[in-house]
Design an enzyme around this catalytic site. Structure first.
Site, short mmCIF file in Angstrom:
data_model
loop_
_atom_site.label_atom_id
_atom_site.label_comp_id
_atom_site.label_asym_id
_atom_site.label_seq_id
_atom_site.Cartn_x
_atom_site.Cartn_y
_atom_site.Cartn_z
N GLY A 270 39.13 44.23 34.00
CA GLY A 270 38.77 42.84 34.15
C GLY A 270 39.14 42.34 35.54
N GLY A 271 38.57 41.20 35.91
CA GLY A 271 38.92 40.58 37.18
C GLY A 271 38.00 40.93 38.32
N LEU A 272 38.24 40.26 39.44
CA LEU A 272 37.44 40.44 40.65
C LEU A 272 38.18 41.35 41.63
CD1 LEU A 272 36.15 36.79 40.85
CD2 LEU A 272 34.70 38.80 40.59
N PHE B 27 43.51 44.17 46.31
CA PHE B 27 43.93 45.24 47.21
C PHE B 27 45.16 45.93 46.64
CE2 PHE B 27 47.00 46.55 50.47
CZ PHE B 27 46.26 47.50 51.14
N CYS C 50 41.05 38.26 44.10
CA CYS C 50 40.73 37.90 42.72
C CYS C 50 39.69 36.79 42.63
CB CYS C 50 42.00 37.52 41.95
SG CYS C 50 43.24 38.83 41.95
#
Length: 237
Positions: free
Chosen positions: A91-93, A96, A187
């Site tokens: 999940g998530g954008l 790094f 994110c």
């Protein structure tokens, strides 16, 4: 919670993101095979084993199932900085990972805890908040997943769950070179910054300094007993 769960801890050291990802998939597959092989549905999850992988990565940008705003051209731009780039099922954008960052990948069977995925994410946030507290830093939750110090994110969280078996996890900035985050919108959250234990304290806090406080916090938050998988003995409780 009753009987405290046993979680085996495996410290992988510095490992490439690809190798860590492949290992997670292998371990999850092993857990799912156990579930498939046991015919008694009431006892099926008794055969699974909870694991906690710790590691650091060489510079890498990763994105999850929400790929908003990152095209193949963006991928090439980030690779040109000297980092790897992976599209994952978590999940998530975008975020790094790199040196100076403690990365934790719990491979847990959530049925052992009789809780939901949302609960699990909140537990991971709680682990980081407890860890920050041990360093005298006030970490906080926000409407955005992860842990924050003011409006600066100190730890990112992105998970995957298959039949209640978890993978991926969290990344806590210890003495990370935060300039790597300048090339992305971490994110996908506009107008927010990033920070680290070292930046907040004004002194160097290495990953090695963070592992024991983190493990103690994990044990406290999940109410579990941790065992050193390498040595086959009880570790931090």
């Amino acid at each position: 919670m009753g009987l405290r769960r046993l979680v085996s801890v495996l410290n992988l050291g510095c490992i490439s993101y690809r190798r860590a990802w492949d290992l997670q998939q292998k371990l999850v597959r092993r857990q799912l095979d156990v579930l498939q092989s046991i015919t008694d549905k009431e006892r099926r999850h008794e055969g699974t084993q909870d694991l906690l992988l710790l590691c650091t990565h060489s510079p890498v940008y990763t994105i999850g199932i929400r790929t908003k705003g990152y095209s193949p051209d963006d991928e090439e731009r980030l690779r040109s900085l000297g980092a790897n780039f992976f599209r994952t099922e978590r999940g998530g954008l975008i975020t790094f990972h790199g040196p100076g960052q403690l990365v934790a990948y719990p491979i847990l069977d959530l049925t052992h805890y009789n809780r939901s995925v949302r609960w699990y994410v909140e537990q991971l946030e709680g682990v980081v908040i407890r860890t920050c507290d041990k360093f005298g830093i006030q970490g906080e939750r926000s409407p955005h997943t992860g842990v924050w110090v003011g409006d600066r994110k100190i730890a990112a969280i992105g998970i995957h769950c298959s039949r209640y078996i978890t993978s991926h996890g969290l990344a806590l900035n210890c003495n990370t070179d935060l300039s790597w985050f300048d090339h992305i919108v971490p994110c996908g959250i506009e107008g927010k910054g990033v920070t680290s234990l070292s930046r907040e304290l004004g002194r160097d806090v290495a990953v090695e300094d963070t592992i024991e406080p983190f493990l103690n916090s994990f044990s406290e938050q999940f109410g579990c007993i941790l065992e050193d998988a390498d040595r086959g003995r009880q570790g931090v409780a």
